[in-house]
Write a protein that holds these residues in place. Structure first.
Motif, mmCIF file in Angstrom:
data_model
loop_
_atom_site.group_PDB
_atom_site.id
_atom_site.type_symbol
_atom_site.label_atom_id
_atom_site.label_comp_id
_atom_site.label_asym_id
_atom_site.label_seq_id
_atom_site.Cartn_x
_atom_site.Cartn_y
_atom_site.Cartn_z
ATOM 1 N N ASP A 77 42.061 46.765 35.615
ATOM 2 C CA ASP A 77 42.643 46.057 36.631
ATOM 3 C C ASP A 77 42.547 46.789 37.892
ATOM 4 O O ASP A 77 42.707 46.269 39.094
ATOM 5 C CB ASP A 77 44.144 45.625 36.300
ATOM 6 C CG ASP A 77 44.490 44.883 35.336
ATOM 7 O OD1 ASP A 77 43.623 44.023 35.124
ATOM 8 O OD2 ASP A 77 45.656 44.901 34.686
ATOM 9 N N VAL A 90 42.144 44.746 41.280
ATOM 10 C CA VAL A 90 41.484 43.488 41.020
ATOM 11 C C VAL A 90 41.861 42.723 39.831
ATOM 12 O O VAL A 90 41.219 41.674 39.347
ATOM 13 C CB VAL A 90 39.949 44.054 40.560
ATOM 14 C CG1 VAL A 90 39.404 44.525 41.651
ATOM 15 C CG2 VAL A 90 39.973 44.758 39.367
ATOM 16 N N GLY A 91 43.162 42.936 39.227
ATOM 17 C CA GLY A 91 43.731 42.260 38.240
ATOM 18 C C GLY A 91 44.331 40.856 38.498
ATOM 19 O O GLY A 91 44.380 40.486 39.648
ATOM 20 N N ASN A 92 44.784 40.108 37.533
ATOM 21 C CA ASN A 92 45.255 38.705 37.991
ATOM 22 C C ASN A 92 46.804 39.036 38.041
ATOM 23 O O ASN A 92 47.515 39.692 37.102
ATOM 24 C CB ASN A 92 45.055 37.848 36.788
ATOM 25 C CG ASN A 92 43.625 37.649 36.845
ATOM 26 O OD1 ASN A 92 42.891 37.199 37.778
ATOM 27 N ND2 ASN A 92 42.876 37.530 35.683
ATOM 28 N N ASN A 93 47.453 38.572 39.119
ATOM 29 C CA ASN A 93 48.822 38.701 39.380
ATOM 30 C C ASN A 93 49.417 37.444 38.685
ATOM 31 O O ASN A 93 48.698 36.106 38.748
ATOM 32 C CB ASN A 93 49.301 38.618 40.787
ATOM 33 C CG ASN A 93 49.076 39.900 41.312
ATOM 34 O OD1 ASN A 93 49.623 41.051 40.896
ATOM 35 N ND2 ASN A 93 48.453 40.133 42.575
ATOM 36 N N PRO A 94 50.634 37.489 38.174
ATOM 37 C CA PRO A 94 51.319 36.387 37.445
ATOM 38 C C PRO A 94 51.785 35.453 38.470
ATOM 39 O O PRO A 94 51.950 35.824 39.638
ATOM 40 C CB PRO A 94 52.507 36.989 36.771
ATOM 41 C CG PRO A 94 52.857 38.375 37.666
ATOM 42 C CD PRO A 94 51.736 38.950 37.943
ATOM 43 N N ALA A 95 51.605 34.358 38.093
ATOM 44 C CA ALA A 95 52.085 33.047 39.366
ATOM 45 C C ALA A 95 53.799 33.077 39.241
ATOM 46 O O ALA A 95 54.498 33.394 38.342
ATOM 47 C CB ALA A 95 51.871 31.640 38.501
ATOM 48 N N GLU A 366 47.280 42.243 52.139
ATOM 49 C CA GLU A 366 47.365 40.932 51.532
ATOM 50 C C GLU A 366 48.508 40.763 51.666
ATOM 51 O O GLU A 366 49.726 41.478 51.822
ATOM 52 C CB GLU A 366 46.831 41.201 49.998
ATOM 53 C CG GLU A 366 45.397 41.445 49.682
ATOM 54 C CD GLU A 366 45.037 41.617 48.252
ATOM 55 O OE1 GLU A 366 43.857 41.362 47.824
ATOM 56 O OE2 GLU A 366 45.806 41.822 47.433
#
Length: 370
Positions: A77, A90-95, A366
């Motif tokens: 990530d 670069v990972g996916n964050n939780p919604a 960000e």
């Protein structure tokens, strides 16, 4: 040739105008000390320094969890230019859909721009450059601590600031050049003893004890404890200003929802105390860097949370979502192995401890809405 009275008067006025242009004319600040029935102040019992502030849990040492083996494994990530250095998540964050109305932009290190549900814009520990002069100059000469310059915040955006809060007076959290840029329009909320560090230029400064509050528009801002220390004079054994100003974190309460910024802090039971006062916190901005490692002094962990300390703190606080900070490409790496070693360790310890709340990892610049 001697000047007459009219010429001397004219010359004096010109010198005043030039002096004001170069340095700013002195104008008394508007300083208020916020008091309240719940206010908490703890002083040291060291003889001769009874007016100095102290941590609530000064002797605390019982850290619940400590990573001891393979603390910095590789992570898919995080992409880096070299080993844990100059990286990007670069990972996916939780919604996360908490409907708090809070929007948080991470400016780097400990600096955030906060937008509340009521529309207030609050800057948290803004430091837009290096340490204050001449400390930054001395460090450059000694090839010491410095940072990559963070991206500038748009001047029009800065002009919308309603309030600025500072957690403590250390150079990486408070820079006098920044208050000169921000000017006298916003209110400043600071710990006790802090106003003396502002130049007299008409600033509105509110000094606060732990568990006191000040409204900024529709948002209630509460000053709360941290486990840290304060000083501005970095000379060994010189006790002139050690702990003469207070330190702490901030709870922002807007439309019944809460956001907590911890400030620099070590782990201690004060996190449970904050939860007892405010209940479970919706959004927590927690530090994970500058902790004790093989490259830092042993006392660092007393005043800075490790990633695993931050996870335990989030559980104590009842955080519903967490944004970690303190690592990054524009931080000072004080006590850290590299720019992103703390983030690698956090990824490892999140897998090991499996905290229930989501952790939202930001890169500098960000933002995220909760």
């Amino acid at each position: 040739m001697a000047l007459n009275l009219k010429q001397l008067t004219t010359l004096s006025i010109l010198l005043v105008i030039i002096g004001c242009t170069l340095t700013g004319c002195a104008s008394s600040n508007y300083v208020t000390q916020i008091e309240g029935e719940n206010a908490l102040i703890k002083y040291t019992d060291e003889p001769g320094y009874e007016d100095r502030f102290s941590n609530i849990y000064e002797s605390f040492k019982a850290y619940p969890v400590t990573c001891t083996n393979d603390c910095y494994p590789a992570s898919g990530d995080i992409e880096c230019e070299s080993n844990m250095q100059d990286c990007r998540f670069v990972g996916n964050n939780p919604a996360v859909n908490l409907h708090t109305g809070f929007t948080v932009k991470w400016l780097g290190h400990a600096s955030f721009l906060l937008k509340t549900a009521g529309g207030e814009q609050i800057l948290i520990d803004p430091v837009f450059g290096q340490f204050d002069w001449p400390v930054n100059w001395a460090f450059r000469l000694a090839e010491g601590i410095s940072r990559n310059e963070p991206a500038k915040v748009d001047e029009d955006k800065l002009a919308q600031t309603d309030a600025v809060v500072y957690s403590h007076i250390h150079y990486d959290h408070f820079n006098k050049a920044d208050i000169a840029e921000l000017g006298t329009k916003p209110e400043y909320l600071v710990p006790l003893g802090f106003a003396a560090h502002f130049p007299n230029r008409g600033y509105t400064v509110n000094e606060m004890a732990w568990y006191t509050s000040k409204n900024v528009g529709k948002t209630s801002v509460h000053f709360v404890p941290a486990h840290h220390f304060s000083n501005r004079i970095w000379v060994p054994y010189l006790y002139e200003d050690n702990d003469a100003t207070l330190w702490g974190g901030w709870v922002f309460e807007s439309e019944g929802r809460t956001l907590f910024f911890a400030g620099d802090t070590g782990y201690s039971p004060h996190f449970k105390d904050i939860n007892a006062r405010f209940g479970d916190i919706d959004v927590c901005l927690l530090p994970i860097a500058s902790y004790f490692s093989e490259t830092s002094p042993k006392w660092y962990r007393k005043v800075h949370t490790t990633p695993e300390d931050a996870i335990v703190a989030a559980q104590d606080l009842g955080c519903k979502a967490v944004v970690p900070w303190g690592f990054g490409n524009t931080t000072w790496m004080m006590g850290d192995k590299t720019s992103h070693s703390a983030l690698f360790r956090l990824m490892k310890m999140k897998k090991q401890l499996s905290p229930a709340m989501p952790w939202v990892i930001l890169n500098e610049g960000e933002q995220v809405s909760f």
